[in-house]
Each structure stands twice: as C-alpha cells, then as structure tokens.
Design a protein around this motif. Structure first.
Motif, mmCIF file in Angstrom:
data_model
loop_
_atom_site.group_PDB
_atom_site.id
_atom_site.type_symbol
_atom_site.label_atom_id
_atom_site.label_comp_id
_atom_site.label_asym_id
_atom_site.label_seq_id
_atom_site.Cartn_x
_atom_site.Cartn_y
_atom_site.Cartn_z
ATOM 1 N N UNK A 1 8.591 -6.439 -0.694
ATOM 2 C CA UNK A 1 9.615 -6.463 -1.727
ATOM 3 C C UNK A 1 8.640 -6.858 -2.743
ATOM 4 N N UNK A 2 7.723 -6.423 -2.578
ATOM 5 C CA UNK A 2 6.442 -6.473 -4.618
ATOM 6 C C UNK A 2 7.693 -6.708 -6.115
ATOM 7 N N UNK A 3 8.004 -5.381 -5.696
ATOM 8 C CA UNK A 3 8.279 -4.880 -6.951
ATOM 9 C C UNK A 3 9.759 -5.717 -7.130
ATOM 10 N N UNK B 1 0.988 -1.028 0.220
ATOM 11 C CA UNK B 1 -0.132 -0.053 0.108
ATOM 12 C C UNK B 1 1.269 1.127 -0.385
ATOM 13 N N UNK B 2 2.093 1.180 -0.015
ATOM 14 C CA UNK B 2 2.685 2.142 0.371
ATOM 15 C C UNK B 2 4.324 2.074 -0.835
ATOM 16 N N UNK B 3 3.625 1.820 -1.700
ATOM 17 C CA UNK B 3 5.304 1.659 -2.837
ATOM 18 C C UNK B 3 4.324 2.970 -3.542
#
Length: 253
Positions: free
Chosen positions: A153-155, A101-103
């Motif tokens: 670490x989705x990205x 939610x904070x990317x």
C-alpha cells in the motif's frame, strides 16, 4: 433527532456507495440538501430519489473528480440546482494495492488523480463558492494509513498522508474566509467491499488488532463528518485530522 444542518447545502464525492453513501445519507438526515457526485450519475440517481422520497433534497451528478473542468462544472450544477454550498466532503478514492515492484503506471496515475488532484480541485471549487457566503466546511477523508505503514500500500499510504498535509495547508489559507478544513481518518471499515476482499481469517485478524474489538462501521465515520460539518459543534476547529480507528493507531499488538 435534531436537524443540525437545516438550510445547509452539502456536496459529497464518491457518494453512490459504501462510505460516501452513508456520509451523504447522514448529512441529508441532519437536514442538508445534498449533491451526490460520482463517476457516473446513474450510480447515485436511485439514491437521490430515496432521499427525496424521505422528504429531503438531493441531486445526482456524474463526474470524474480527477478532471478539474468536469468537477468544477459539477459544483456549478449543484449550486444552481440547490442554491448555494456550505459543506463539501472530498471522499472519492480509487485504490489498487500492489507490492512495490509491481506498481503500474496506470494505477499510480489513477490513484493520484482521484486521491490527490480530486481533493485539490474539490477544495478549489468549494472555496470559490464558500467565500461569498462568509465561510463553510470542507471535510477530507484521510486514513489511519497516513500514519501507519501497510504492506502492498505504498501509494495508498502516501496519498492519505498527502491528504492530511493538504488539509492543514488549506485550513491556514482559507481560515480568513471563514472556511474550515478538516479530515476524518478511518481505520479499516466494515464495508461490503472490505468484507469481500478479506477472507474469514484476515477479517478476524483485523478485528483482533483493534483495541475496541470491532471494525469501524460507515456510520462511525459519517458521525465524525457531521461533527466537522456542523459549525455549532466544531466552529472553532480547523486543520485537524480526527482518527476514527478504534484505537489501532496507539496500540502495540
């Protein structure tokens, strides 16, 4: 120690510090002339002088790898200064971890630019110079995170999975030109940055989760890169991603 890369010319991105620096140092120790590409040349100029003082050949080049024209110009300068190109290590990465939610858009754009576009442009430029020489070796730095989910670490995980996919695709396309494309996929490496990022408990937890009982060192990764760079060792290997992770990817802990 044998000079496996005598007469070879290598280019390493993100070469001024940490993993990239030790990869470049290992290639230089193996006899290669090395182009040290980093966002600001001054970050790697002292390192180039160290290599030269030890009897090697090196050049420092400033470049943002996400900028196609700038990276191609750096390749041009490296070839002009050193006389050719045989090995390229696409190591540069820019990372910011954040909950889903904070990317932020700025971080996403920067990570994609360095971590994906940088490898595309680097592979493109490498192929342009390696084809006339009858081949070469491209080594991309992936991560065990390409195959394991990590929180916040989705990205990063997505980019490293893309690196493995790009490695396989480029390997197939460039094989007829004699260009081998492989990847090295580390787990957590005990760099200064990692030690600064993890507190004592977190560091101990990372060690405990690794079957071999320690974190990897930059030298572990540099040796794997040298394996792929040296055609005498890996001349029939392409399209592979070598996990250098102390067994963490196969452990249930």
């Amino acid at each position: 120690m044998a000079n496996e890369l005598d007469g070879r010319i290598a280019l390493v991105t993100g070469a001024s510090r940490g993993l990239g620096r030790d990869i470049a140092a290992r290639l230089a120790a193996a006899g290669a002339a090395v182009a040290l590409v980093d966002r600001k040349a001054r970050w790697s100029e002292d390192f180039a002088q160290e290599i030269e003082s030890a009897g090697g050949r090196a050049i420092a080049l400033g470049c943002d790898v996400s900028d196609r024209e700038a990276l191609h110009a750096a390749f041009d300068a490296a070839v002009e200064a050193l006389g050719g190109l045989d090995v390229v290590v696409n190591n540069a990465m820019w990372t910011r971890y954040a909950p889903v939610e904070q990317i932020e858009k700025e971080s996403l754009d920067r990570m994609l630019g360095v971590g994906i576009a940088g490898i595309v442009w680097g592979t493109q430029a490498a192929a342009r110079y390696m084809r006339p020489r009858g081949g070469g070796a491209i080594v991309n730095i992936a991560s065990v995170s390409a195959r394991m989910g990590l929180p916040n670490a989705m990205v990063y995980c997505g980019i490293k999975a893309a690196v493995e996919g790009m490695t396989r695709s480029a390997a197939i396309e460039l094989a007829p030109a004699g260009i081998r494309v492989n990847a090295v996929a580390p787990s957590t490496i005990a760099t200064e940055g990692v030690r600064a990022m993890l507190d004592e408990a977190a560091f101990a937890a990372r060690v405990a989760s690794t079957p071999l009982g320690r974190l990897g060192e930059t030298t572990d990764i540099a040796e794997a890169v040298l394996f792929f760079a040296d055609s005498a060792r890996s001349g029939f290997v392409t399209g592979q991603s070598l996990l250098v992770d102390g067994g963490i990817s196969i452990a249930l802990r």
